[in-house]
Design a protein around this motif. Structure first.
Motif, short mmCIF file in Angstrom:
data_model
loop_
_atom_site.label_atom_id
_atom_site.label_comp_id
_atom_site.label_asym_id
_atom_site.label_seq_id
_atom_site.Cartn_x
_atom_site.Cartn_y
_atom_site.Cartn_z
N THR A 1 35.13 24.29 42.20
CA THR A 1 34.24 25.08 43.06
C THR A 1 33.52 24.17 44.06
O THR A 1 33.40 24.50 45.25
CB THR A 1 33.20 25.83 42.21
OG1 THR A 1 33.89 26.70 41.29
CG2 THR A 1 32.27 26.66 43.07
N GLY B 1 35.95 23.13 46.75
CA GLY B 1 36.25 24.25 47.64
C GLY B 1 35.13 24.52 48.63
O GLY B 1 35.37 24.76 49.82
N LYS C 1 45.07 29.71 33.82
CA LYS C 1 44.87 29.38 35.23
C LYS C 1 44.53 27.90 35.37
O LYS C 1 43.99 27.28 34.45
CB LYS C 1 43.69 30.18 35.80
CG LYS C 1 43.94 31.65 36.01
CD LYS C 1 42.72 32.28 36.68
CE LYS C 1 42.93 33.75 37.01
NZ LYS C 1 41.76 34.32 37.70
N GLN D 1 42.41 27.73 40.52
CA GLN D 1 42.56 29.19 40.49
C GLN D 1 41.31 29.83 39.88
O GLN D 1 40.85 30.87 40.35
CB GLN D 1 43.80 29.57 39.67
CG GLN D 1 45.12 29.22 40.36
CD GLN D 1 46.32 29.37 39.44
OE1 GLN D 1 46.23 29.15 38.22
NE2 GLN D 1 47.45 29.75 40.00
N GLU E 1 38.41 30.27 42.38
CA GLU E 1 38.56 31.16 43.54
C GLU E 1 37.45 32.21 43.60
O GLU E 1 36.91 32.48 44.68
CB GLU E 1 39.92 31.84 43.51
CG GLU E 1 41.09 30.90 43.84
CD GLU E 1 42.44 31.56 43.73
OE1 GLU E 1 42.49 32.77 43.38
OE2 GLU E 1 43.45 30.89 43.99
N THR E 2 37.11 32.80 42.46
CA THR E 2 36.08 33.85 42.47
C THR E 2 34.68 33.28 42.73
O THR E 2 33.95 33.83 43.56
CB THR E 2 36.13 34.69 41.19
OG1 THR E 2 37.44 35.29 41.08
CG2 THR E 2 35.10 35.80 41.22
N HIS F 1 34.46 32.49 46.37
CA HIS F 1 34.39 33.74 47.13
C HIS F 1 32.96 34.30 47.12
O HIS F 1 32.41 34.66 48.17
CB HIS F 1 35.35 34.76 46.51
CG HIS F 1 35.32 36.12 47.13
ND1 HIS F 1 35.80 36.39 48.39
CD2 HIS F 1 34.85 37.31 46.65
CE1 HIS F 1 35.64 37.68 48.66
NE2 HIS F 1 35.07 38.25 47.63
N ASP G 1 38.80 38.00 39.55
CA ASP G 1 39.86 37.92 40.57
C ASP G 1 39.36 38.38 41.94
O ASP G 1 40.05 39.11 42.66
CB ASP G 1 41.10 38.74 40.14
CG ASP G 1 41.76 38.16 38.91
OD1 ASP G 1 41.83 36.92 38.82
OD2 ASP G 1 42.17 38.93 38.03
N ARG G 2 38.14 37.99 42.26
CA ARG G 2 37.50 38.26 43.56
C ARG G 2 37.28 39.75 43.83
O ARG G 2 37.04 40.15 44.96
CB ARG G 2 38.32 37.64 44.71
CG ARG G 2 38.33 36.12 44.67
CD ARG G 2 39.00 35.54 45.89
NE ARG G 2 40.41 35.86 45.94
CZ ARG G 2 41.22 35.49 46.94
NH1 ARG G 2 40.73 34.83 47.97
NH2 ARG G 2 42.50 35.81 46.91
#
Length: 300
Positions: A26, A29, A229, A233, A236-237, A240, A257-258
């Protein structure tokens, strides 16, 4: 960094438990999106080394490291003080730190470690940083929970697992507490420009639970590991929820999953949530705080 990677330019993000797994992914990202990122870890040297690696990978030198064992409330308070001294604004707080222990452990504060680290640490840290978050609005609080929240129950008669302890039951309770804390926080912050969301990152391939695994947990991890995952992966949420314009203003929601999902039925019980908040305020001393930071939190 090119213009399309600067979504978070000028914003400061604090991520707890950022030295490995989902937290590290995270942090990387969000650093790639141009944010100034601060990560926490229990060991300062390791946290600094990881921060340097994240900065190099993201092409963004603005990655800072802080140390703290967040199962200790004194350490949480020290971290909050350092963060408030270092950053004139805090735009996003990602409550990621957490753990699983097969056997009962007691913290420096005399509390059961799973409840202390997974729930009370984010509860206390968020409250101590609320004044800065509100001043930085629009700001976001993103908390990492788990699908295990659906199996959780808040046992007010045995919150610390003193009568009987099960690692899984303690973990489920703490992850449900994450969700209920988020929903209650969203209610209390209505109209101030700070949103609160919570998420299930998926079953992610990390060193989670490695400090004290049950034999069953260890066996299952080996069996299902190929289907898990990756940390990227799993991140990602939270990335987001921390950065996307799509969720600007969205609060009091659970994501996987977003996408927004329904959390477990118990998580929507506002009476239990209010009681959990008050008990948590008592256990962290926030109900009696009179210092400057204490005046800004929502403990009462």
């Amino acid at each position: 960094m090119t213009d399309n990677t600067m979504l978070m330019a000028g914003r400061t993000v604090l991520i707890t438990g950022g030295t490995g797994g989902i937290g590290r992914a995270t942090a990387e990202g969000l650093a790639r999106l141009g944010a100034r990122v601060a990560i926490t870890g229990r060991d300062l040297a390791r946290a600094q080394a990881v921060a340097a690696q994240i900065a190099a990978a993201a092409g963004n030198p603005a990655v800072d490291a802080y140390a703290g064992d967040l199962s200790s409330q004194a350490e949480v308070r020290r971290l909050a003080g350092e963060v408030l001294a270092a950053y004139p604004r805090v735009d996003v707080l990602v409550n990621n730190v957490g753990g699983y222990w097969a056997h009962r452990h007691v913290t420096a504060d005399g509390l059961e470690r799973t409840f202390a680290l997974n729930h009370l640490a984010p509860f206390l840290l968020t409250n101590l940083l609320l004044g800065r978050l509100i001043a930085s609005a629009p700001a976001r609080v993103v908390t990492v929970s788990s699908g295990a929240q659906a199996m959780g129950r808040i046992d007010f008669d045995d919150l610390q697992g003193q009568r009987r302890y099960s690692g899984q039951r303690a973990y489920n309770q703490s992850k449900l507490a994450n969700v209920m804390f988020t929903y209650e926080l969203a209610r209390r912050l209505a109209g101030v420009g700070v949103t609160a969301t919570v998420l299930h990152p998926g079953v992610v391939r990390t060193a989670f639970g490695a400090e004290d695994q049950s034999a069953f947990f260890s066996l299952m991890s080996t069996v299902v590991r190929p289907f898990m995952k990756t940390p990227a992966q799993g991140a990602e949420t939270p990335i987001h929820l921390a950065s996307s314009p799509e969720v600007e203003g969205v609060t009091g929601q659970y994501y996987a999953d977003r996408r927004p999902r329904r959390s477990g039925k118990t998580s929507y019980d506002t009476t239990v949530a209010a009681r959990l908040w008050q008990v948590s305020a008592e256990l962290t001393g926030l109900a009696h705080d009179t210092d400057a930071a204490g005046k800004e939190h929502l403990a009462s």
